[in-house]
Design a protein around this motif. Structure first.
Motif, PDB file in Angstrom:
ATOM      1  N   ASN A 174      -3.458 -14.391  55.371  1.00 39.13           N
ATOM      2  CA  ASN A 174      -3.989 -13.481  57.154  1.00 39.13           C
ATOM      3  C   ASN A 174      -5.265 -12.885  57.743  1.00 39.13           C
ATOM      4  OD1 ASN A 174      -1.008 -12.499  56.325  1.00 39.13           O
ATOM      5  ND2 ASN A 174      -1.557 -11.449  54.915  1.00 39.13           N
ATOM      6  N   LYS A 175      -6.359 -14.141  57.425  1.00 36.06           N
ATOM      7  CA  LYS A 175      -7.414 -14.289  58.522  1.00 36.06           C
ATOM      8  C   LYS A 175      -8.075 -15.022  59.876  1.00 36.06           C
ATOM      9  CE  LYS A 175     -10.004 -11.592  56.418  1.00 36.06           C
ATOM     10  NZ  LYS A 175     -11.057 -10.338  56.515  1.00 36.06           N
ATOM     11  N   VAL A 176      -8.133 -14.172  60.710  1.00 33.93           N
ATOM     12  CA  VAL A 176      -7.832 -15.298  62.001  1.00 33.93           C
ATOM     13  C   VAL A 176      -9.261 -16.060  62.571  1.00 33.93           C
ATOM     14  CG1 VAL A 176      -7.836 -15.822  64.536  1.00 33.93           C
ATOM     15  CG2 VAL A 176      -5.765 -14.336  63.137  1.00 33.93           C
ATOM     16  N   SER A 177      -9.478 -16.944  62.342  1.00 32.37           N
ATOM     17  CA  SER A 177     -11.125 -17.752  62.222  1.00 32.37           C
ATOM     18  C   SER A 177     -11.660 -16.293  63.567  1.00 32.37           C
ATOM     19  CB  SER A 177     -10.604 -19.038  62.513  1.00 32.37           C
ATOM     20  OG  SER A 177     -12.075 -19.417  63.081  1.00 32.37           O
ATOM     21  N   GLY A 178     -12.990 -16.133  63.120  1.00 31.34           N
ATOM     22  CA  GLY A 178     -14.019 -15.767  64.240  1.00 31.34           C
ATOM     23  C   GLY A 178     -14.440 -16.762  65.507  1.00 31.34           C
ATOM     24  N   PHE A 179     -14.929 -17.918  64.576  1.00 29.67           N
ATOM     25  CA  PHE A 179     -15.693 -18.590  64.754  1.00 29.67           C
ATOM     26  C   PHE A 179     -15.345 -19.158  66.456  1.00 29.67           C
ATOM     27  CE2 PHE A 179     -16.283 -19.702  60.246  1.00 29.67           C
ATOM     28  CZ  PHE A 179     -18.090 -19.306  60.358  1.00 29.67           C
ATOM     29  N   CYS A 180     -16.590 -19.359  66.748  1.00 32.49           N
ATOM     30  CA  CYS A 180     -16.292 -19.878  68.116  1.00 32.49           C
ATOM     31  C   CYS A 180     -14.949 -21.283  68.542  1.00 32.49           C
ATOM     32  CB  CYS A 180     -17.001 -20.682  68.934  1.00 32.49           C
ATOM     33  SG  CYS A 180     -18.678 -18.845  69.124  1.00 32.49           S
ATOM     34  N   PRO A 181     -14.215 -21.441  69.346  1.00 35.04           N
ATOM     35  CA  PRO A 181     -13.563 -22.732  69.060  1.00 35.04           C
ATOM     36  C   PRO A 181     -14.611 -24.041  69.674  1.00 35.04           C
ATOM     37  CG  PRO A 181     -12.862 -21.691  71.573  1.00 35.04           C
ATOM     38  CD  PRO A 181     -14.480 -20.993  70.595  1.00 35.04           C
ATOM     39  N   GLY A 182     -13.903 -25.260  68.750  1.00 37.87           N
ATOM     40  CA  GLY A 182     -14.207 -26.124  68.169  1.00 37.87           C
ATOM     41  C   GLY A 182     -15.992 -26.397  67.563  1.00 37.87           C
ATOM     42  N   CYS A 183     -16.132 -24.677  66.628  1.00 38.53           N
ATOM     43  CA  CYS A 183     -17.015 -24.717  65.727  1.00 38.53           C
ATOM     44  C   CYS A 183     -16.556 -25.492  64.815  1.00 38.53           C
ATOM     45  CB  CYS A 183     -17.194 -23.190  65.114  1.00 38.53           C
ATOM     46  SG  CYS A 183     -18.748 -23.000  64.001  1.00 38.53           S
ATOM     47  N   MET A 184     -18.011 -26.204  63.684  1.00 39.55           N
ATOM     48  CA  MET A 184     -17.218 -26.874  62.195  1.00 39.55           C
ATOM     49  C   MET A 184     -17.393 -25.771  60.698  1.00 39.55           C
ATOM     50  SD  MET A 184     -18.269 -30.357  63.199  1.00 39.55           S
ATOM     51  CE  MET A 184     -17.472 -30.866  64.814  1.00 39.55           C
ATOM     52  N   HIS A 185     -17.726 -24.502  61.219  1.00 43.50           N
ATOM     53  CA  HIS A 185     -18.139 -23.866  60.204  1.00 43.50           C
ATOM     54  C   HIS A 185     -16.926 -23.478  59.656  1.00 43.50           C
ATOM     55  CE1 HIS A 185     -22.151 -21.624  59.424  1.00 43.50           C
ATOM     56  NE2 HIS A 185     -22.225 -22.284  61.006  1.00 43.50           N
ATOM     57  N   SER A 186     -15.569 -23.510  60.428  1.00 45.84           N
ATOM     58  CA  SER A 186     -14.786 -23.103  59.667  1.00 45.84           C
ATOM     59  C   SER A 186     -13.892 -24.270  59.103  1.00 45.84           C
ATOM     60  CB  SER A 186     -13.438 -22.610  60.702  1.00 45.84           C
ATOM     61  OG  SER A 186     -13.654 -23.626  61.586  1.00 45.84           O
ATOM     62  N   THR A 187     -14.044 -25.799  59.582  1.00 47.89           N
ATOM     63  CA  THR A 187     -13.765 -26.458  59.032  1.00 47.89           C
ATOM     64  C   THR A 187     -14.451 -26.434  57.484  1.00 47.89           C
ATOM     65  OG1 THR A 187     -13.914 -28.398  60.564  1.00 47.89           O
ATOM     66  CG2 THR A 187     -13.274 -29.541  58.961  1.00 47.89           C
ATOM     67  N   VAL A 188     -15.706 -26.764  57.562  1.00 54.91           N
ATOM     68  CA  VAL A 188     -16.543 -26.147  56.417  1.00 54.91           C
ATOM     69  C   VAL A 188     -15.892 -25.507  55.186  1.00 54.91           C
ATOM     70  CG1 VAL A 188     -18.844 -26.870  55.119  1.00 54.91           C
ATOM     71  CG2 VAL A 188     -18.397 -28.031  57.722  1.00 54.91           C
ATOM     72  N   ILE A 189     -16.016 -24.335  55.688  1.00 52.75           N
ATOM     73  CA  ILE A 189     -15.195 -23.432  54.794  1.00 52.75           C
ATOM     74  C   ILE A 189     -14.138 -24.029  53.844  1.00 52.75           C
ATOM     75  CG2 ILE A 189     -14.828 -21.308  54.035  1.00 52.75           C
ATOM     76  CD1 ILE A 189     -16.886 -20.717  56.606  1.00 52.75           C
ATOM     77  N   SER A 219     -21.201 -29.237  64.719  1.00 46.32           N
ATOM     78  CA  SER A 219     -21.497 -29.584  66.231  1.00 46.32           C
ATOM     79  C   SER A 219     -21.773 -27.428  66.561  1.00 46.32           C
ATOM     80  CB  SER A 219     -20.387 -29.342  67.404  1.00 46.32           C
ATOM     81  OG  SER A 219     -19.174 -28.565  67.234  1.00 46.32           O
ATOM     82  N   CYS A 220     -22.398 -27.117  68.321  1.00 45.56           N
ATOM     83  CA  CYS A 220     -22.229 -25.260  68.379  1.00 45.56           C
ATOM     84  C   CYS A 220     -21.348 -26.035  69.954  1.00 45.56           C
ATOM     85  CB  CYS A 220     -23.469 -25.087  68.103  1.00 45.56           C
ATOM     86  SG  CYS A 220     -23.099 -22.986  69.160  1.00 45.56           S
ATOM     87  N   PRO A 221     -20.466 -25.728  70.209  1.00 47.98           N
ATOM     88  CA  PRO A 221     -20.341 -25.830  71.730  1.00 47.98           C
ATOM     89  C   PRO A 221     -20.955 -25.298  72.760  1.00 47.98           C
ATOM     90  CG  PRO A 221     -18.656 -26.731  69.850  1.00 47.98           C
ATOM     91  CD  PRO A 221     -19.427 -25.838  69.278  1.00 47.98           C
ATOM     92  N   THR A 222     -20.758 -24.304  72.165  1.00 48.59           N
ATOM     93  CA  THR A 222     -20.842 -22.816  72.994  1.00 48.59           C
ATOM     94  C   THR A 222     -22.519 -22.898  73.210  1.00 48.59           C
ATOM     95  OG1 THR A 222     -19.101 -20.937  71.299  1.00 48.59           O
ATOM     96  CG2 THR A 222     -21.181 -20.277  72.698  1.00 48.59           C
ATOM     97  N   ASN A 223     -23.659 -22.626  72.325  1.00 46.92           N
ATOM     98  CA  ASN A 223     -24.781 -23.222  72.683  1.00 46.92           C
ATOM     99  C   ASN A 223     -24.811 -23.747  73.295  1.00 46.92           C
ATOM    100  OD1 ASN A 223     -25.476 -19.853  72.367  1.00 46.92           O
ATOM    101  ND2 ASN A 223     -24.592 -20.555  70.167  1.00 46.92           N
ATOM    102  N   TRP A 224     -24.795 -24.708  72.737  1.00 43.04           N
ATOM    103  CA  TRP A 224     -24.979 -26.804  73.761  1.00 43.04           C
ATOM    104  C   TRP A 224     -24.309 -26.839  74.890  1.00 43.04           C
ATOM    105  CZ3 TRP A 224     -23.038 -30.895  69.408  1.00 43.04           C
ATOM    106  CH2 TRP A 224     -23.595 -30.458  68.224  1.00 43.04           C
ATOM    107  N   GLY A 225     -23.671 -25.432  74.976  1.00 37.64           N
ATOM    108  CA  GLY A 225     -22.533 -25.706  76.590  1.00 37.64           C
ATOM    109  C   GLY A 225     -22.171 -26.855  76.802  1.00 37.64           C
ATOM    110  N   LEU A 226     -21.308 -27.339  75.584  1.00 35.81           N
ATOM    111  CA  LEU A 226     -20.193 -28.450  76.166  1.00 35.81           C
ATOM    112  C   LEU A 226     -18.500 -28.221  75.387  1.00 35.81           C
ATOM    113  CD1 LEU A 226     -22.446 -31.257  74.748  1.00 35.81           C
ATOM    114  CD2 LEU A 226     -21.911 -31.421  76.906  1.00 35.81           C
ATOM    115  N   ASP A 227     -17.712 -28.500  75.992  1.00 38.83           N
ATOM    116  CA  ASP A 227     -16.991 -28.184  75.280  1.00 38.83           C
ATOM    117  C   ASP A 227     -16.246 -28.893  74.207  1.00 38.83           C
ATOM    118  OD1 ASP A 227     -15.261 -30.413  75.585  1.00 38.83           O
ATOM    119  OD2 ASP A 227     -14.990 -30.420  77.221  1.00 38.83           O
ATOM    120  N   PRO A 228     -16.022 -28.286  73.232  1.00 42.79           N
ATOM    121  CA  PRO A 228     -15.158 -29.044  71.891  1.00 42.79           C
ATOM    122  C   PRO A 228     -15.091 -30.575  71.499  1.00 42.79           C
ATOM    123  CG  PRO A 228     -14.425 -27.327  72.381  1.00 42.79           C
ATOM    124  CD  PRO A 228     -14.920 -27.213  73.235  1.00 42.79           C
ATOM    125  N   LEU A 229     -14.427 -30.830  73.112  1.00 42.71           N
ATOM    126  CA  LEU A 229     -14.670 -32.411  72.246  1.00 42.71           C
ATOM    127  C   LEU A 229     -15.702 -33.176  73.006  1.00 42.71           C
ATOM    128  CD1 LEU A 229     -10.849 -33.245  74.269  1.00 42.71           C
ATOM    129  CD2 LEU A 229     -11.588 -33.623  70.959  1.00 42.71           C
TER     130      LEU A 229
END
Lengths: 246, 359
Positions: free
Chosen positions: A14-29, A213-223
């Motif tokens: 029941n946890k919802v990821s708080g990471f930004c869209p496209g962030c890979m922290h959730s993938t690695v965790i 990646s860090c789409p948010t701070n790179w200023g890019l969309d996830p793809l």
């Protein structure tokens, strides 16, 4: 019906990821969780999380966690592993944490050959604080503290952590992987699992550097951020095993 | 029990080992090098671990980790090194991790002098790191007291799940005195202490989403963060029962010396010399400098007391501010100070006492 895939046990329900869209922290965790599940070591796993987005790790996992001061995860891990040698101990650190403020603790722990694992997230930028320059920021890449982009004369060159540690005698296993394609995600999981196995066998210091990646701070969309990894990050940070003493 | 001639630093280290300390990490700095050196020899003999950290910062964080894993752990340093440790100390306090550290203090600020001083009083008692946490701060005036307080410090730390600071100085750390050492905790006792922490220790737990070990020196949720600070504040408030102070011949005193650590020892000898000469002099010696024994100053007879004499190896004076809070304006406060690594002279204190008595 045969169940071939299910929720990773080490991820809290029941946890919802708080990471930004496209962030890979959730993938690695999730990959760390799968490795822990498959090795059957949930009951002895301890994560030492750094400061920054990597610190959000603790919110989602079911194994033990301690938050280290910024950059000090390898020192905290040293204290835990030396006094609790049967635990599976790993740090989870970003590039600012491991390679900037924590460089002394990081290199010193590697040089002592401490028997723990570092999961090192390299996205070339400070995430949580809003896009400042990291030691790993690419030349020409803009950051809020390098608004015209990183230039070698003023800021020096991107730091290659695996190659830096490869100058030391003690580290057992150093590999750089990425999560930009499904194939690379599988390779990342295998690298994490291999590093954990080496620790369980008492082989000493391992580090898995994950180019993300860090789409948010790179200023890019996830793809587009995936393309940026392929076209810009990986030429600077080539994937592969840098050292494996086996 | 047989007494043994020991150097202060080594006696502190041996007392820690006897109290069950099985992890020490430290970094070289004068005048406390004998503490890490002693642990490096001693801990392997008892199944403990010594690590020479790459810095004071790393060392305190190794202790943070080892203590979070349930092992009685210690670090030590001297003034500039203690400043570097403040980050880790604050984390231990925030995460409620029991640990013990010693400051064998020297002259300052900056790199200062390597000789003894008491320049770290405010840092030790008021703000040993960011965030307004508090610690029991114990200030020995003899090597024997350093041994006894170190031994007790581990119990305090475990009881409160909080750091405890032994505030000594270069005199206590480097002089040799005969000491009676406390009993060595058995391997079974040491193991039992560690086992008693296994519920919260960060060593791995059975899969249980609600009850994993989560060592959290901070919180995203401001309500939880406030609650955490309130719980810590309640622990700090409970320390009144732990106050330790030596009140020496103050009932009829015309001059009361206020001093801690090595200065108090010198001050006490001044009291004895003065009393032998018929001069009414007393001493208040805080042993816990935090919390501070303010109420001891209520026992002074202000009808006869001409002044309280604050004696400390610090310029500017620091202890004097707590003395003022104890005296509450009921008599004048004079100071007798030295600094820069100079040790307080008995003659200087005697002169200051005589000057007050002559008024």
């Amino acid at each position: 019906m045969e169940k071939i895939y299910s929720r990773t046990l080490t991820i809290q329900e029941n946890k919802v990821s708080g990471f930004c869209p496209g962030c890979m922290h959730s993938t690695v965790i999730k990959l760390i969780g799968e490795a822990i599940d498959e090795l059957g070591v949930i009951d002895k796993s301890v994560a030492i999380t750094g400061i920054g987005c990597c610190g959000l790790h603790m919110d989602y996992i079911a194994y033990d966690n301690i938050t280290a001061p910024h950059g000090r995860a390898c020192a905290v891990a040293t204290g835990i592993k030396r006094t609790s040698p049967d635990s599976l101990v790993f740090t989870y650190q970003g590039d600012g944490d491991f390679a900037s403020i924590g460089l002394a603790e990081s290199v010193s722990a590697a040089n002592r050959g401490e028997n723990f694992t570092v999961i090192f997230i390299n996205n070339g930028i400070y995430g949580m604080t809003g896009g400042q320059m990291a030691p790993t920021t690419l030349l020409g890449m803009k950051a809020t503290t390098a608004p015209k982009g990183r230039n070698a004369e003023e800021h020096g060159y991107p730091m290659h952590v695996c190659e830096l540690l490869d100058q030391l005698t003690a580290p057992h296993y150093l590999e750089r992987v990425s999560c930009n394609t499904p194939q690379n995600v599988i390779k990342t999981k295998n690298a994490i699992k291999k590093a954990f196995k080496y620790q369980l066998e008492g082989k000493g210091f391992s580090l898995v550097e994950i180019v993300t990646s860090c789409p948010t701070n790179w200023g890019l969309d996830p793809l587009d951020a995936l393309d940026f990894i392929e076209q810009k990050m990986l030429p600077e940070y080539p994937l592969g095993v840098v050292r494996d003493k086996k | 029990m047989a007494r043994k001639l020991m150097k202060g630093c080594e006696a502190i280290a041996e007392a820690a080992v006897r109290a069950g300390c099985r992890f020490f990490a430290g970094y070289p700095i004068t005048p406390q090098n004998e503490i890490p050196e002693y642990f490096a020899r001693r801990l392997p003999e008892v199944g403990g671990v010594f690590v020479q950290g790459e810095s004071e910062v790393a060392s305190v964080n190794m202790v943070y980790g080892a203590a979070a894993a349930g092992t009685r752990s210690m670090t030590s340093s001297s003034s500039p090194g203690i400043a570097l440790k403040s980050e880790g100390i604050s984390y231990c306090a925030a995460a409620r991790i029991p640990m013990v550290y010693a400051n064998i203090s020297r002259g300052g600020p900056g790199v200062g002098a390597i000789q003894p001083a008491q320049q770290d009083y405010f840092q030790a008692t008021k703000a040993s790191g960011n965030g307004g946490f508090e610690m029991l701060v114990l200030a020995p005036s003899t090597v024997q007291e350093a041994v006894d307080l170190t031994y007790a410090a581990f119990d305090y730390a475990d009881r409160d799940r909080n750091p405890v600071l032994l505030l000594a100085d270069g005199v206590i750390g480097t002089m040799m005195e005969p000491v009676e050492l406390p009993p060595m905790k058995t391997d079974e006792e040491v193991a039992a202490i560690k086992a008693s922490k296994s519920g919260w220790a960060c060593i791995g737990h059975k899969l249980d989403y609600a009850n994993r070990s989560w060592i959290a020196p901070g919180q995203w949720d401001t309500a939880i963060m406030q609650k955490q600070n309130e719980e810590a504040a309640a622990v700090y408030a409970s320390w009144k029962k732990d106050l330790q102070v030596e009140e020496y011949q103050i009932e009829d005193a015309e001059v009361v010396i206020a001093a801690y650590g090595i200065c108090a020892r010198i001050g006490k000898s001044v009291v004895d010399i003065c009393r032998a000469a018929g001069k009414k002099v007393g001493l208040i010696r805080p042993i816990t400098v935090h919390p501070f024994p303010y109420s001891s100053f209520d026992k002074i007879n202000y009808d006869v007391c001409k002044a309280v004499l604050d004696v400390e190896m610090s310029i500017p004076a620091q202890l004097v501010q707590d003395v003022e809070l104890g005296v509450k304006g009921r008599c004048p406060i004079e100071t007798c100070l030295c600094s820069g690594g100079n040790i307080m002279s008995r003659e200087a204190v005697l002169e200051a006492v005589d000057a007050i008595l002559a008024k």
